[in-house]
Write a protein that holds these residues in place. Structure first.
Motif, mmCIF file in Angstrom:
data_model
loop_
_atom_site.group_PDB
_atom_site.id
_atom_site.type_symbol
_atom_site.label_atom_id
_atom_site.label_comp_id
_atom_site.label_asym_id
_atom_site.label_seq_id
_atom_site.Cartn_x
_atom_site.Cartn_y
_atom_site.Cartn_z
ATOM 1 N N GLY A 151 0.786 -1.226 0.000
ATOM 2 C CA GLY A 151 0.000 0.000 0.000
ATOM 3 C C GLY A 151 0.816 1.273 0.000
ATOM 4 O O GLY A 151 1.994 1.293 0.370
ATOM 5 N N ALA A 152 0.155 2.356 -0.410
ATOM 6 C CA ALA A 152 0.724 3.699 -0.357
ATOM 7 C C ALA A 152 -0.326 4.649 0.213
ATOM 8 O O ALA A 152 -1.528 4.412 0.076
ATOM 9 C CB ALA A 152 1.169 4.163 -1.743
ATOM 10 N N TYR A 153 0.138 5.716 0.819
ATOM 11 C CA TYR A 153 -0.708 6.659 1.553
ATOM 12 C C TYR A 153 -0.612 8.007 0.851
ATOM 13 O O TYR A 153 0.414 8.691 0.931
ATOM 14 C CB TYR A 153 -0.211 6.750 2.995
ATOM 15 N N ILE B 3 5.110 10.487 -2.425
ATOM 16 C CA ILE B 3 4.427 9.236 -2.102
ATOM 17 C C ILE B 3 5.421 8.073 -2.069
ATOM 18 O O ILE B 3 5.996 7.689 -3.093
ATOM 19 C CB ILE B 3 3.303 8.954 -3.115
ATOM 20 N N THR B 4 5.597 7.511 -0.873
ATOM 21 C CA THR B 4 6.391 6.294 -0.717
ATOM 22 C C THR B 4 5.654 5.131 -1.365
ATOM 23 O O THR B 4 4.440 5.010 -1.233
ATOM 24 C CB THR B 4 6.620 6.002 0.776
ATOM 25 N N HIS B 5 6.368 4.286 -2.072
ATOM 26 C CA HIS B 5 5.824 3.140 -2.818
ATOM 27 C C HIS B 5 5.034 3.573 -4.055
ATOM 28 O O HIS B 5 4.256 2.787 -4.596
ATOM 29 C CB HIS B 5 4.908 2.267 -1.941
ATOM 30 N N SER C 231 16.635 3.374 -1.594
ATOM 31 C CA SER C 231 15.990 2.103 -1.935
ATOM 32 C C SER C 231 14.503 2.125 -1.595
ATOM 33 O O SER C 231 13.815 1.117 -1.750
ATOM 34 C CB SER C 231 16.681 0.941 -1.213
ATOM 35 N N SER C 232 14.007 3.269 -1.154
ATOM 36 C CA SER C 232 12.572 3.456 -0.946
ATOM 37 C C SER C 232 12.155 4.708 -1.702
ATOM 38 O O SER C 232 11.925 5.773 -1.115
ATOM 39 C CB SER C 232 12.264 3.605 0.548
ATOM 40 N N PRO C 233 12.078 4.615 -3.036
ATOM 41 C CA PRO C 233 11.848 5.800 -3.862
ATOM 42 C C PRO C 233 10.486 6.445 -3.598
ATOM 43 O O PRO C 233 9.502 5.772 -3.274
ATOM 44 C CB PRO C 233 11.911 5.257 -5.300
ATOM 45 N N VAL C 234 10.452 7.766 -3.732
ATOM 46 C CA VAL C 234 9.205 8.516 -3.638
ATOM 47 C C VAL C 234 8.980 9.256 -4.953
ATOM 48 O O VAL C 234 9.924 9.548 -5.683
ATOM 49 C CB VAL C 234 9.213 9.513 -2.465
ATOM 50 N N ALA C 235 7.714 9.543 -5.231
ATOM 51 C CA ALA C 235 7.371 10.230 -6.473
ATOM 52 C C ALA C 235 6.004 10.882 -6.338
ATOM 53 O O ALA C 235 5.230 10.561 -5.425
ATOM 54 C CB ALA C 235 7.353 9.250 -7.657
ATOM 55 N N GLN C 236 5.728 11.813 -7.235
ATOM 56 C CA GLN C 236 4.376 12.335 -7.352
ATOM 57 C C GLN C 236 3.503 11.305 -8.072
ATOM 58 O O GLN C 236 4.004 10.437 -8.801
ATOM 59 C CB GLN C 236 4.366 13.643 -8.140
#
Length: 380
Positions: free
Chosen positions: A122-124, A158-160, A206-211
């Motif tokens: 999941g992502a939040y 957003i993580t994940h 190693s835990s990329p974030v993105a819009q």
């Protein structure tokens, strides 16, 4: 350094032993390589899920382990001491499962076994490019169209984002302010939902974030979590728990940094003796060890309030604030203990330092935590 823990049950002892074994075998040997390649360790999360470590605080009827939060947080701490990105991923996934577990319909809760078992990640999706700390001002909109909501807008940090199977999307279904916000559970494969380019971050690579862009994405109305207008309440309730998760991650990271610095100081020789024997450095390490113990105690005290059904929001803010500030100090001083060696990637403390910074920002900046605490003091 061995941490002397007081745990509520023999089962909790077994869980922490399992977490330690997995952290030593599956996390520690891989962390540096995955960080260097900026690759998300999806299979490691599946391994943790199959071991039962992704659903620890949730009821057994949903596929969880029904463990108290004080046990779950100590598992997070152990994971974070080996590889922060994985512990943070577990914390974020646990946060992402909260809305459905706590507020979802019976139909939505049928998804929980796969979510808590790690098959669905999941992502939040709360923050936006123009609205981070001021979550009540979010502008992503969901318009009802028959038996669907049409969602448009952009979420940020957003993580994940690229790895998740489902998103909790906080969006505006009503008027301005907190009361106009709702929460939708959207499948990642929904047409019109597009993760954007990965951000180039200082740490946690190693835990990329993105819009994530929502371009008239259609989400079934049955995916509404809670009722319309309850999204802000859901988000804030989830973040209280999430702040404890980040506090535990900070304690684990700090403990890992201290352990490495102490090990180095015992081995490094200068002027004919180990540098740990010099009072200036030994006292520095003693201060760091004390700060970590205090952060751990504050975090677990807040968790125990939560476990007994008592108000814990303010204590969670204190724990997040203190523990993450401690992690920043400990990792900075760990680099100092190693001197020039601490500034190069041959040793992990430079990575720990880069990683600690983000913990002061996520799940509400530490300035927001101070605001939460000070407002509570003003109210009396």
């Amino acid at each position: 350094m061995t941490v002397d823990r007081i745990l509520p049950t023999d089962e909790a002892h077994d869980l922490l032993e399992l977490a330690t074994d997995l952290a030593d075998r599956e996390l520690a040997p891989r962390a540096a390589d995955f960080e260097a390649r900026a690759e998300f360790p999806r299979e490691v999360l599946r391994t943790l899920g199959r071991a039962g470590l992704l659903g620890l605080p949730y009821p057994e009827e949903y596929g969880g382990a029904a463990q108290p939060y004080e046990v779950y947080l100590q598992v997070l701490e152990i994971l974070a001491s080996r590889w922060l990105a994985v512990a943070e991923a577990v914390s974020v996934h646990t946060l992402a499962c909260f809305p459905v577990a706590q507020y979802g319909s019976d139909e939505l809760r049928k998804r929980l076994p796969d979510m808590l078992g790690g098959e669905l990640l999941g992502a939040y999706c709360l923050s936006e490019p123009q609205g981070g700390s001021d979550a009540a001002s979010l502008t992503t909109r969901a318009v009802r169209d028959g038996d669907e909501y049409v969602v448009s807008g952009t979420k940020a940090w957003i993580t994940h984002a690229h790895s998740a199977d489902f998103y909790n999307v906080f969006c505006r279904t009503g008027g301005p302010g907190a009361k106009g916000i709702s929460c939708l559970l959207a499948d990642a494969g929904t047409a019109g939902i597009t993760p954007q380019a990965t951000e180039k971050t200082m740490g946690l690579r190693s835990s990329p974030v993105a819009q994530i862009a929502f371009d008239d994405a259609r989400v079934p109305a049955e995916r509404l979590v809670g009722g319309e207008g309850t999204g802000f309440t859901i988000a804030m309730s989830a973040l209280d728990s999430g702040r404890l998760g980040i506090a535990a991650c900070a304690v684990g990271l700090a403990q890992g940094a201290l352990d490495y610095a102490v090990g180095y100081a015992r081995e490094r020789q200068q002027f004919g003796r180990a540098i740990v024997d010099f009072q200036g450095l030994g006292f520095m390490l003693a201060e760091l060890a004390t700060q970590i113990s205090a952060a751990r105690a504050l975090t677990l005290a807040a968790a125990r309030l939560r476990d007994t059904g008592r108000a814990y929001s303010i204590e969670a803010a204190k724990a997040k604030l203190f523990a993450t500030d401690v992690a920043m100090r400990v990792t900075t001083d760990a680099v100092q203990v190693l001197g020039g060696a601490g500034y190069v990637a041959d040793h992990p403390v430079e990575r720990y330092l880069r990683e600690a910074k983000v913990l002061q920002i996520v799940e509400g900046t530490n300035q927001i935590q101070r605001l939460v605490i000070s407002r509570a003091l003003a109210k009396g």
